[in-house]
Structures are given as C-alpha cells and as structure tokens.
Design a protein around this motif. Structure first.
Motif, mmCIF file in Angstrom:
data_model
loop_
_atom_site.group_PDB
_atom_site.id
_atom_site.type_symbol
_atom_site.label_atom_id
_atom_site.label_comp_id
_atom_site.label_asym_id
_atom_site.label_seq_id
_atom_site.Cartn_x
_atom_site.Cartn_y
_atom_site.Cartn_z
ATOM 1 N N ASP A 98 10.192 15.392 -14.444
ATOM 2 C CA ASP A 98 10.462 14.674 -15.021
ATOM 3 C C ASP A 98 9.743 13.064 -15.040
ATOM 4 O O ASP A 98 10.022 12.536 -13.835
ATOM 5 C CB ASP A 98 11.502 14.301 -16.057
ATOM 6 N N ALA A 99 9.355 12.414 -16.081
ATOM 7 C CA ALA A 99 8.891 10.597 -15.547
ATOM 8 C C ALA A 99 9.641 10.452 -14.754
ATOM 9 O O ALA A 99 11.184 9.904 -15.203
ATOM 10 C CB ALA A 99 8.544 9.423 -16.773
ATOM 11 N N PRO A 100 9.569 9.684 -13.496
ATOM 12 C CA PRO A 100 10.819 8.790 -12.847
ATOM 13 C C PRO A 100 10.486 7.872 -13.119
ATOM 14 O O PRO A 100 9.573 7.222 -13.829
ATOM 15 C CB PRO A 100 9.738 9.232 -11.545
ATOM 16 N N SER A 101 11.780 6.762 -12.896
ATOM 17 C CA SER A 101 11.810 5.971 -13.532
ATOM 18 C C SER A 101 11.560 4.987 -12.040
ATOM 19 O O SER A 101 12.106 5.107 -10.876
ATOM 20 C CB SER A 101 13.581 5.107 -14.022
ATOM 21 N N ASP A 159 0.765 -1.454 -0.154
ATOM 22 C CA ASP A 159 0.079 -0.555 -0.059
ATOM 23 C C ASP A 159 0.790 1.317 0.202
ATOM 24 O O ASP A 159 0.688 1.694 -0.455
ATOM 25 C CB ASP A 159 -1.218 0.128 1.682
ATOM 26 N N ARG A 160 1.712 1.139 0.603
ATOM 27 C CA ARG A 160 3.531 2.597 0.693
ATOM 28 C C ARG A 160 2.934 2.201 -0.503
ATOM 29 O O ARG A 160 3.817 3.774 -0.998
ATOM 30 C CB ARG A 160 3.887 2.155 2.301
ATOM 31 N N GLN A 161 3.921 1.483 -0.894
ATOM 32 C CA GLN A 161 4.646 1.815 -2.603
ATOM 33 C C GLN A 161 3.420 1.998 -3.744
ATOM 34 O O GLN A 161 3.817 3.362 -4.919
ATOM 35 C CB GLN A 161 5.074 0.283 -3.031
ATOM 36 N N ASP A 162 2.373 1.543 -3.054
ATOM 37 C CA ASP A 162 1.523 2.398 -3.791
ATOM 38 C C ASP A 162 1.124 4.170 -4.109
ATOM 39 O O ASP A 162 1.364 4.571 -5.067
ATOM 40 C CB ASP A 162 -0.370 1.638 -4.174
ATOM 41 N N ASP A 163 1.356 4.701 -2.720
ATOM 42 C CA ASP A 163 1.178 5.898 -2.211
ATOM 43 C C ASP A 163 2.519 6.655 -2.497
ATOM 44 O O ASP A 163 1.371 7.960 -3.183
ATOM 45 C CB ASP A 163 0.895 5.865 -1.053
ATOM 46 N N VAL A 164 3.737 6.147 -2.886
ATOM 47 C CA VAL A 164 4.674 7.051 -3.201
ATOM 48 C C VAL A 164 4.692 6.937 -4.639
ATOM 49 O O VAL A 164 5.033 8.005 -4.979
ATOM 50 C CB VAL A 164 5.694 5.563 -3.248
ATOM 51 N N THR A 165 4.470 5.908 -5.301
ATOM 52 C CA THR A 165 3.719 5.834 -6.845
ATOM 53 C C THR A 165 2.738 7.105 -7.621
ATOM 54 O O THR A 165 3.199 7.433 -8.132
ATOM 55 C CB THR A 165 3.903 4.601 -7.845
ATOM 56 N N ALA A 166 1.903 7.318 -6.619
ATOM 57 C CA ALA A 166 0.837 7.857 -7.018
ATOM 58 C C ALA A 166 1.261 9.515 -6.717
ATOM 59 O O ALA A 166 0.845 10.125 -7.373
ATOM 60 C CB ALA A 166 -0.898 7.957 -6.267
ATOM 61 N N GLU A 167 1.540 9.352 -6.429
ATOM 62 C CA GLU A 167 2.418 10.697 -5.071
ATOM 63 C C GLU A 167 3.314 11.270 -6.500
ATOM 64 O O GLU A 167 3.541 12.240 -7.447
ATOM 65 C CB GLU A 167 3.476 10.848 -3.987
ATOM 66 N N PHE A 168 4.664 10.698 -7.387
ATOM 67 C CA PHE A 168 5.233 10.942 -7.878
ATOM 68 C C PHE A 168 4.303 11.094 -9.430
ATOM 69 O O PHE A 168 4.923 12.070 -9.868
ATOM 70 C CB PHE A 168 6.233 9.601 -8.248
ATOM 71 N N GLU A 169 3.226 9.974 -9.440
ATOM 72 C CA GLU A 169 1.984 10.467 -10.762
ATOM 73 C C GLU A 169 2.389 12.490 -10.916
ATOM 74 O O GLU A 169 2.059 12.792 -11.443
ATOM 75 C CB GLU A 169 1.600 9.753 -10.781
ATOM 76 N N ARG A 170 1.159 12.479 -9.628
ATOM 77 C CA ARG A 170 0.944 14.124 -9.466
ATOM 78 C C ARG A 170 2.105 14.964 -8.947
ATOM 79 O O ARG A 170 2.142 16.187 -10.403
ATOM 80 C CB ARG A 170 -0.268 14.281 -7.545
ATOM 81 N N LEU A 171 3.733 14.452 -8.912
ATOM 82 C CA LEU A 171 4.423 15.529 -9.045
ATOM 83 C C LEU A 171 4.891 15.926 -10.644
ATOM 84 O O LEU A 171 4.987 16.868 -10.868
ATOM 85 C CB LEU A 171 5.415 15.340 -8.031
ATOM 86 N N GLU A 172 4.664 14.848 -11.765
ATOM 87 C CA GLU A 172 5.106 14.859 -12.502
ATOM 88 C C GLU A 172 3.643 15.392 -13.454
ATOM 89 O O GLU A 172 3.912 16.547 -14.802
ATOM 90 C CB GLU A 172 4.788 12.556 -13.298
ATOM 91 N N ALA A 173 2.554 14.936 -13.018
ATOM 92 C CA ALA A 173 1.653 16.096 -13.432
ATOM 93 C C ALA A 173 1.634 17.776 -13.214
ATOM 94 O O ALA A 173 0.825 18.693 -14.602
ATOM 95 C CB ALA A 173 0.226 15.310 -12.984
#
Length: 183
Positions: free
Chosen positions: A63-66, A44-58
C-alpha cells in the motif's frame, strides 16, 4: 512459474522485475525516512528508492508507503524505538549518537515496516555481524521474500531474523516458539 512486472530501473536502466503472481501483498505499513539535506549521490539514491516504492505500489505489492523526512520526524523517538527493537549495536554504523548523545547522525535512507503498530522490519541495520541494507529490503519486496527482520517472541521479547536465509530463520523462530511453549 515466476510472473512479474518488468520495469526500467532508474539507476542504470537495468530492468527491475517485481514478482506479482502467487503472492499476497505485503501486510505491513511501510515508512521511508529520507534526509532532506542529502545532495549528490545520496540524493540520487533517495530518488531511486522512492521510485522503486512507487513501482512496488503500482504493482500492488505494498500500500502507499509513507515518505517522511528525518527533519519532519521525531528523530529521537524513532531512534529509541529502533534501539529498543533491535538493540543499539544493531544500528551501528548507520545511526551515530553525537555530542554525548544530544545529536544523531542518521542514514540518508531508512525503511521501517510495522504490523499492528509493532516494528517488524528495519533497514539499514546489522544483525549477527551482517549488514541488512535498504537494497536487501527492496530485493525482498520485489521477489516476495520475507522482508520482516525484527521478530517479537511470545513473551514480546525481540528476536532478530536474518532475511537472507529465510529457511533457517523460520526454523529458528519455530524452535524458539516450541521452547516457549515448553516453559
């Protein structure tokens, strides 16, 4: 005036504010390492972090994180790079060598920032006895604060930077630069 994007956070539906006005995008390559075997709260924490990076990118902050799983990364090479950059003690307790150094226990989430190929940020890690967490990195990226916590001096030696006290870290870097110029 603080202007930003207000988006709903995944964890507890609290608003996430991302500062976008009066700031430049982060000039670093961002890699998020995830443990593919994580389950439950860690997943769940991993999902939260990847969603946060999607928001930062948007928001145009990064730029798109790897996003790479540890299972697809050369874990030994990454560990050696991180250890060389910040010292082995700074990786404790997040990275743990097992089986007499033949195996590694790695964090479920790790963030590495690189500029011109050099590691400039690493989360989680310990610096001067303080833990610098993945959340500290996300907070710095959201607010426009300094997220790079690994600093290379003029002689290419590594210096740690405490991202929680940006003003004193800047003064420390300036003093070390002045000392290097005097030599």
């Amino acid at each position: 005036m603080l202007r930003g994007i207000d988006a709903r956070g995944a964890a507890d539906d609290e608003p996430t504010i991302i500062r976008v006005a009066d700031r430049d995008p982060v000039d670093a390559e961002v890699t998020v390492f995830l443990d593919a075997n994580a389950s439950g709260a860690a997943a769940d924490r991993q999902d939260d972090v990847t969603a946060e990076f999607e928001r930062l990118e948007a928001a145009g902050v990064i730029d798109a994180p790897s996003v790479v799983t540890w299972q697809d990364a050369d874990v030994g090479a990454r560990f050696n790079e991180f250890r060389d950059a910040v010292g082995g003690g700074s990786l404790d307790p997040f990275f743990e060598e097992l089986a007499d150094g033949n195996a590694l226990d790695v964090p479920h989430v790790c963030i590495a920032l690189r500029s011109d190929g050099s590691l400039t940020g690493l989360y989680p890690r310990t610096a001067d006895g303080d833990e610098q967490t993945v959340e500290d990195c996300l907070r710095a990226l959201r607010t426009g604060d300094h997220a790079e916590n690994v600093e290379y001096g003029p002689d290419r030696s590594v210096k740690s930077v405490d991202v929680r006290d940006d003003e004193s870290a800047t003064a420390e870097i300036e003093q070390s630069s002045d000392a290097a110029k005097a030599d």
